[in-house]
Design a protein around this motif. Structure first.
Motif, PDB file in Angstrom:
ATOM      1  N   ALA A 248      16.433   6.710  15.635  1.00  0.00           N
ATOM      2  CA  ALA A 248      16.411   5.314  16.077  1.00  0.00           C
ATOM      3  C   ALA A 248      16.332   4.364  14.896  1.00  0.00           C
ATOM      4  N   ASP A 249      15.484   4.678  13.863  1.00  0.00           N
ATOM      5  CA  ASP A 249      15.342   3.770  12.725  1.00  0.00           C
ATOM      6  C   ASP A 249      14.912   4.609  11.524  1.00  0.00           C
ATOM      7  N   PRO A 250      15.854   5.087  10.745  1.00  0.00           N
ATOM      8  CA  PRO A 250      15.513   5.965   9.615  1.00  0.00           C
ATOM      9  C   PRO A 250      14.632   5.263   8.598  1.00  0.00           C
ATOM     10  N   GLU A 251      14.874   3.974   8.366  1.00  0.00           N
ATOM     11  CA  GLU A 251      14.086   3.275   7.366  1.00  0.00           C
ATOM     12  C   GLU A 251      12.627   3.130   7.787  1.00  0.00           C
ATOM     13  N   PHE A 252      12.393   2.804   9.066  1.00  0.00           N
ATOM     14  CA  PHE A 252      11.013   2.699   9.555  1.00  0.00           C
ATOM     15  C   PHE A 252      10.318   4.060   9.551  1.00  0.00           C
ATOM     16  N   PHE A 253      11.073   5.069   9.863  1.00  0.00           N
ATOM     17  CA  PHE A 253      10.516   6.405   9.877  1.00  0.00           C
ATOM     18  C   PHE A 253      10.078   6.800   8.463  1.00  0.00           C
ATOM     19  N   ALA A 254      10.914   6.455   7.443  1.00  0.00           N
ATOM     20  CA  ALA A 254      10.554   6.745   6.065  1.00  0.00           C
ATOM     21  C   ALA A 254       9.307   5.969   5.673  1.00  0.00           C
ATOM     22  N   PHE A 255       9.203   4.708   6.103  1.00  0.00           N
ATOM     23  CA  PHE A 255       8.031   3.901   5.814  1.00  0.00           C
ATOM     24  C   PHE A 255       6.758   4.493   6.455  1.00  0.00           C
ATOM     25  N   TYR A 256       6.865   4.934   7.685  1.00  0.00           N
ATOM     26  CA  TYR A 256       5.726   5.538   8.411  1.00  0.00           C
ATOM     27  C   TYR A 256       5.265   6.808   7.719  1.00  0.00           C
ATOM     28  N   ARG A 257       6.216   7.610   7.265  1.00  0.00           N
ATOM     29  CA  ARG A 257       5.863   8.856   6.596  1.00  0.00           C
ATOM     30  C   ARG A 257       5.193   8.554   5.254  1.00  0.00           C
ATOM     31  N   SER A 258       5.602   7.506   4.589  1.00  0.00           N
ATOM     32  CA  SER A 258       4.968   7.136   3.332  1.00  0.00           C
ATOM     33  C   SER A 258       3.523   6.709   3.558  1.00  0.00           C
ATOM     34  N   LEU A 259       3.280   5.916   4.608  1.00  0.00           N
ATOM     35  CA  LEU A 259       1.900   5.520   4.924  1.00  0.00           C
ATOM     36  C   LEU A 259       1.011   6.743   5.197  1.00  0.00           C
ATOM     37  N   GLN A 260       1.553   7.731   5.903  1.00  0.00           N
ATOM     38  CA  GLN A 260       0.789   8.951   6.153  1.00  0.00           C
ATOM     39  C   GLN A 260       0.475   9.675   4.844  1.00  0.00           C
ATOM     40  N   ALA A 261       1.462   9.669   3.921  1.00  0.00           N
ATOM     41  CA  ALA A 261       1.233  10.308   2.627  1.00  0.00           C
ATOM     42  C   ALA A 261       0.162   9.574   1.853  1.00  0.00           C
ATOM     43  N   TYR A 262       0.166   8.194   1.870  1.00  0.00           N
ATOM     44  CA  TYR A 262      -0.880   7.432   1.199  1.00  0.00           C
ATOM     45  C   TYR A 262      -2.274   7.752   1.776  1.00  0.00           C
ATOM     46  N   GLU A 263      -2.330   7.798   3.067  1.00  0.00           N
ATOM     47  CA  GLU A 263      -3.633   8.062   3.728  1.00  0.00           C
ATOM     48  C   GLU A 263      -4.160   9.432   3.352  1.00  0.00           C
ATOM     49  N   THR A 264      -3.274  10.429   3.340  1.00  0.00           N
ATOM     50  CA  THR A 264      -3.705  11.783   2.986  1.00  0.00           C
ATOM     51  C   THR A 264      -4.104  11.870   1.528  1.00  0.00           C
ATOM     52  N   ALA A 265      -3.367  11.215   0.642  1.00  0.00           N
ATOM     53  CA  ALA A 265      -3.634  11.310  -0.790  1.00  0.00           C
ATOM     54  C   ALA A 265      -4.902  10.580  -1.178  1.00  0.00           C
ATOM     55  N   LEU A 266      -5.233   9.493  -0.489  1.00  0.00           N
ATOM     56  CA  LEU A 266      -6.371   8.668  -0.874  1.00  0.00           C
ATOM     57  C   LEU A 266      -7.632   8.938  -0.048  1.00  0.00           C
ATOM     58  N   GLU A 267      -7.688  10.052   0.667  1.00  0.00           N
ATOM     59  CA  GLU A 267      -8.888  10.395   1.456  1.00  0.00           C
ATOM     60  C   GLU A 267     -10.044  10.724   0.537  1.00  0.00           C
ATOM     61  N   GLY A 268     -11.259  10.394   0.938  1.00  0.00           N
ATOM     62  CA  GLY A 268     -12.451  10.715   0.168  1.00  0.00           C
ATOM     63  C   GLY A 268     -12.808   9.605  -0.793  1.00  0.00           C
ATOM     64  N   SER A 269     -14.098   9.598  -1.212  1.00  0.00           N
ATOM     65  CA  SER A 269     -14.577   8.512  -2.078  1.00  0.00           C
ATOM     66  C   SER A 269     -14.293   8.769  -3.548  1.00  0.00           C
ATOM     67  N   ASN A 270     -13.952  10.010  -3.909  1.00  0.00           N
ATOM     68  CA  ASN A 270     -13.735  10.343  -5.311  1.00  0.00           C
ATOM     69  C   ASN A 270     -12.279  10.691  -5.598  1.00  0.00           C
ATOM     70  N   SER A 271     -11.334  10.258  -4.737  1.00  0.00           N
ATOM     71  CA  SER A 271      -9.928  10.572  -4.961  1.00  0.00           C
ATOM     72  C   SER A 271      -9.378   9.726  -6.101  1.00  0.00           C
ATOM     73  N   THR A 272      -8.647  10.371  -7.007  1.00  0.00           N
ATOM     74  CA  THR A 272      -8.062   9.681  -8.166  1.00  0.00           C
ATOM     75  C   THR A 272      -6.617  10.143  -8.334  1.00  0.00           C
ATOM     76  N   LEU A 273      -5.695   9.186  -8.447  1.00  0.00           N
ATOM     77  CA  LEU A 273      -4.278   9.491  -8.674  1.00  0.00           C
ATOM     78  C   LEU A 273      -3.875   8.900 -10.030  1.00  0.00           C
ATOM     79  N   VAL A 274      -3.205   9.700 -10.824  1.00  0.00           N
ATOM     80  CA  VAL A 274      -2.699   9.224 -12.128  1.00  0.00           C
ATOM     81  C   VAL A 274      -1.187   9.408 -12.124  1.00  0.00           C
ATOM     82  N   MET A 275      -0.428   8.291 -12.151  1.00  0.00           N
ATOM     83  CA  MET A 275       1.041   8.350 -12.157  1.00  0.00           C
ATOM     84  C   MET A 275       1.569   7.046 -12.758  1.00  0.00           C
ATOM     85  N   THR A 276       2.845   7.038 -13.072  1.00  0.00           N
ATOM     86  CA  THR A 276       3.477   5.868 -13.691  1.00  0.00           C
ATOM     87  C   THR A 276       3.679   4.772 -12.663  1.00  0.00           C
TER      88      THR A 276
END
Length: 294
Positions: A248-276
């Motif tokens: 139905a909407d590939p772009e929205f679907f990609a955006f939704y999946r990215s939000l899920q990835a952000y939520e999973t990656a940033l879980e917890g109080s001591n989560s740290t990401l190092v990237m460019t």
């Protein structure tokens, strides 16, 4: 005066003669009138009786039931387990004439010695017979054995003028030297029975445990199977929903999946990401990505 001198001694002599010729038979007794050792008459009815004074004598015997305890003897039943046995008997003088002829002047003491010998002989014969074991003698079934002893002893005691009324065994024990061996054998038998019971219990417990383990495995297998089926159906339904949303909407679907990835990656109080800063992971944090999502 001269008459009185003769009359008084005569009266005294007559009185002595009369008293010497009269005797009393008690209801608990039987009496024999003897003349020079020979039996002249039998007095069995209670009351007054007469005899010839100075020539005849009276011998009385007890007419009640008497008791006799036998000596302790050892017997060997058919199973070769020796037993120490003694008994007591109840008897009465049934025929005083035959009793007197059999025992003579020895009386009851001689009769009891002979009766004791008869009883001991019959005890050995009956308790030592075939098919009579020590277990039978020591059990409640020995009443039949004592009846046999009584009947056989009665038949022999009739020659003494005695009637054996009853015979009972008082003591039926093992000899002292055999007690320890018998106790050891009994302990060994009880220990063997206990070991058999424990073995049977362990076997039953193993069967129960095996059945329980099999039931657990079967239940878990069925649960895992049902869970896998349900999980597969859910995954299929989820993938179907995702496919439909993507179509139905590939772009929205990609955006939704990215939000899920952000939520999973940033879980917890001591989560740290190092990237460019120009990483594709933050594509939708950029203005252009956000504009495209809108």
């Amino acid at each position: 005066m001269r008459k009185t001198t003769f009359i008084l001694p005569a009266i005294f002599v007559v009185l002595v003669v009369v008293l010497s010729s009269v005797f009393v038979v008690d209801e608990r007794e039987k009496a024999l009138v003897l003349q020079f050792g020979q039996i002249k008459s039998v007095k069995e009815d209670p009351g007054l009786a007469f005899k010839i004074p100075f020539i005849q004598e009276v011998v009385k015997y007890d007419d009640r039931i008497l008791s006799l305890d036998t000596e302790t003897i050892e017997v060997t039943p058919s199973d070769d387990r020796r037993l120490v046995v003694d008994a007591f008997a109840r008897y009465r003088i049934a025929d005083v004439v035959q009793f007197r002829q059999a025992v003579g002047v020895g009386g009851v003491r001689t009769a009891e010695d002979r009766l004791s010998g008869i009883l001991n002989a019959q005890i050995r014969e009956v308790l030592g017979a075939d098919q009579v074991t020590s277990d039978t003698i020591l059990s409640a079934d020995r009443r039949a054995l004592t009846n046999r002893i009584r009947d056989q002893a009665r038949a022999e005691a009739l020659s003494l003028g005695l009637d054996v009324v009853d015979v009972r065994l008082k003591q039926t024990n093992l000899p002292a030297q055999n007690l320890e061996a018998t106790f050891a054998r009994m302990r060994a038998e009880r220990e063997r029975e206990a070991a058999d019971e424990i073995a049977r219990g362990n076997e039953a417990a193993q069967r129960v445990r095996a059945l329980a383990d099999r039931t657990v495995v079967e239940t878990q297998s069925e649960a895992d199977r049902d869970a896998n089926v349900t999980r597969g159906e859910a995954d299929a339904e989820r993938n179907g929903i995702f496919a439909e949303a993507y179509g139905a909407d590939p772009e929205f679907f990609a955006f939704y999946r990215s939000l899920q990835a952000y939520e999973t990656a940033l879980e917890g109080s001591n989560s740290t990401l190092v990237m460019t800063p120009d990483s594709e992971f933050f594509e939708y944090f950029k203005n252009q990505g956000a504009t495209g999502a809108n």
